[in-house]
Design a protein around this motif. Structure first.
Motif, PDB file in Angstrom:
ATOM      1  N   PHE A  69     -79.465  22.652 -27.556  1.00 36.18           N
ATOM      2  CA  PHE A  69     -79.149  23.896 -27.509  1.00 36.18           C
ATOM      3  C   PHE A  69     -78.560  24.288 -26.142  1.00 36.18           C
ATOM      4  O   PHE A  69     -77.511  24.839 -26.108  1.00 36.18           O
ATOM      5  N   GLU A  70     -78.708  23.244 -25.134  1.00 33.92           N
ATOM      6  CA  GLU A  70     -78.123  23.593 -23.733  1.00 33.92           C
ATOM      7  C   GLU A  70     -76.832  22.621 -23.234  1.00 33.92           C
ATOM      8  O   GLU A  70     -76.359  22.803 -22.509  1.00 33.92           O
ATOM      9  N   HIS A  71     -76.708  21.518 -24.217  1.00 33.45           N
ATOM     10  CA  HIS A  71     -75.601  20.612 -23.568  1.00 33.45           C
ATOM     11  C   HIS A  71     -74.359  21.209 -23.856  1.00 33.45           C
ATOM     12  O   HIS A  71     -74.145  21.742 -24.703  1.00 33.45           O
ATOM     13  N   ARG A  72     -73.689  21.090 -22.840  1.00 33.50           N
ATOM     14  CA  ARG A  72     -72.188  21.553 -22.781  1.00 33.50           C
ATOM     15  C   ARG A  72     -71.336  20.299 -22.702  1.00 33.50           C
ATOM     16  O   ARG A  72     -71.586  19.366 -21.844  1.00 33.50           O
ATOM     17  N   MET A  73     -70.320  20.402 -23.631  1.00 38.28           N
ATOM     18  CA  MET A  73     -69.348  19.322 -23.551  1.00 38.28           C
ATOM     19  C   MET A  73     -68.241  19.139 -22.304  1.00 38.28           C
ATOM     20  O   MET A  73     -68.030  20.283 -21.736  1.00 38.28           O
ATOM     21  N   GLU A  74     -68.084  17.790 -22.034  1.00 41.91           N
ATOM     22  CA  GLU A  74     -67.177  17.609 -20.627  1.00 41.91           C
ATOM     23  C   GLU A  74     -66.028  18.361 -20.993  1.00 41.91           C
ATOM     24  O   GLU A  74     -65.393  18.630 -22.182  1.00 41.91           O
ATOM     25  N   ASP A  75     -65.266  18.781 -19.857  1.00 40.92           N
ATOM     26  CA  ASP A  75     -63.937  19.419 -19.888  1.00 40.92           C
ATOM     27  C   ASP A  75     -63.739  20.709 -20.903  1.00 40.92           C
ATOM     28  O   ASP A  75     -62.700  20.738 -21.441  1.00 40.92           O
ATOM     29  N   ASP A  76     -64.874  21.277 -21.152  1.00 46.18           N
ATOM     30  CA  ASP A  76     -65.112  22.250 -22.079  1.00 46.18           C
ATOM     31  C   ASP A  76     -64.511  22.000 -23.507  1.00 46.18           C
ATOM     32  O   ASP A  76     -64.104  23.010 -24.148  1.00 46.18           O
ATOM     33  N   ARG A  77     -64.769  20.875 -24.025  1.00 48.55           N
ATOM     34  CA  ARG A  77     -64.352  20.791 -25.337  1.00 48.55           C
ATOM     35  C   ARG A  77     -65.205  21.352 -26.191  1.00 48.55           C
ATOM     36  O   ARG A  77     -66.504  21.744 -25.855  1.00 48.55           O
ATOM     37  N   PRO A  78     -64.804  21.758 -27.429  1.00 50.74           N
ATOM     38  CA  PRO A  78     -65.599  22.352 -28.467  1.00 50.74           C
ATOM     39  C   PRO A  78     -66.726  21.484 -28.760  1.00 50.74           C
ATOM     40  O   PRO A  78     -66.672  20.428 -28.850  1.00 50.74           O
ATOM     41  N   TYR A  79     -67.875  22.171 -29.096  1.00 52.15           N
ATOM     42  CA  TYR A  79     -69.067  21.454 -29.815  1.00 52.15           C
ATOM     43  C   TYR A  79     -68.619  20.959 -30.957  1.00 52.15           C
ATOM     44  O   TYR A  79     -68.128  21.768 -31.780  1.00 52.15           O
ATOM     45  N   PRO A  80     -69.055  19.842 -31.525  1.00 57.16           N
ATOM     46  CA  PRO A  80     -68.696  19.178 -32.870  1.00 57.16           C
ATOM     47  C   PRO A  80     -69.242  19.999 -34.024  1.00 57.16           C
ATOM     48  O   PRO A  80     -70.541  20.579 -33.841  1.00 57.16           O
ATOM     49  N   ASP A  81     -68.357  20.375 -34.927  1.00 55.45           N
ATOM     50  CA  ASP A  81     -68.428  21.298 -36.152  1.00 55.45           C
ATOM     51  C   ASP A  81     -69.685  20.606 -36.723  1.00 55.45           C
ATOM     52  O   ASP A  81     -70.596  21.321 -37.315  1.00 55.45           O
ATOM     53  N   ASP A  82     -69.887  19.443 -37.070  1.00 59.12           N
ATOM     54  CA  ASP A  82     -71.027  18.788 -37.741  1.00 59.12           C
ATOM     55  C   ASP A  82     -72.351  19.076 -37.078  1.00 59.12           C
ATOM     56  O   ASP A  82     -73.186  19.518 -38.213  1.00 59.12           O
TER      57      ASP A  82
END
Length: 206
Positions: free
Chosen positions: A113-126
């Motif tokens: 629940f807390e992980h944020r993607m590098e470079d503000d990329r969207p979290y994977p849809d799957d």
């Protein structure tokens, strides 16, 4: 040794390294938390280079996301094992099972629940869909206890219940705050469900 055998051995070695990297990353997250996970530490423990880690997973996000996928899959399987004969008892069972899973895998769930993607990329849809599928396990029992409610209301209610239970458990198990003993936390979750179900006109489980 022919080319096919050599390729098979390379694939086996690649798979073993991938599994080893995942196991090391999962162990660090589980014991120390996501913030303690460093790609160099993983590579060193796996006996490979940082570049090898990236080659296997694309980037370090790929490692974390793979661990997170496994976490939500394990959670969904555990929740899916809750008996469904009585819809009200199923709701309580889902909440209690979530508490048990969270207590056993607190840092892994926090990573989810807390992980944020590098470079503000969207979290994977799957992964988002996997989490939604876990939420959706509350849908069938709610439909049974609220047969006149429309799908939109049921969907919102299932999200609300899941989010509220998650919040109670997450804060209750948070070590930086005043941690709540597991038995008291179980009572708090039960009391919340009692009150919420009564507000919906549903008699709590006894």
């Amino acid at each position: 040794m022919n080319n096919v055998q050599e390729e098979s051995l390379r694939d086996q070695k690649k798979n073993r390294r991938r599994l080893q990297i995942l196991e090391i990353a999962r162990s660090i997250i589980a014991t120390k938390g996501l913030r303690s996970l460093k790609v160099r530490d993983v590579a060193e423990a796996a006996g490979c280079s940082v570049g090898s880690v990236y080659n296997e997973f694309g980037d370090f996000d790929g490692v974390i996301l793979t661990v997170n996928r496994e976490t939500v899959q394990a959670l969904t399987e555990r929740l899916g094992g809750v008996p469904a004969e009585d819809p009200v008892r199923q709701l309580y069972g889902l909440a209690e099972t979530y508490l048990e899973f969270f207590a056993e895998n607190a840092n892994l769930l926090r990573s989810l629940f807390e992980h944020r993607m590098e470079d503000d990329r969207p979290y994977p849809d799957d992964i988002l869909q996997m989490v939604m599928d876990a939420f959706a396990l509350m849908h069938p029992p709610l439909v049974r206890v609220l047969p006149d409610a429309d799908d939109v209301k049921i969907a919102l209610l299932s999200r609300t219940l899941f989010s509220a239970v998650h919040g109670i458990i997450s804060l209750g198990l948070e070590e930086r705050m005043i941690a709540v003993p597991p038995q008291m936390l179980r009572q708090q979750v039960t009391q919340f469900l009692d009150a919420h179900l009564l507000g919906l006109g549903i008699l709590p489980a006894r």
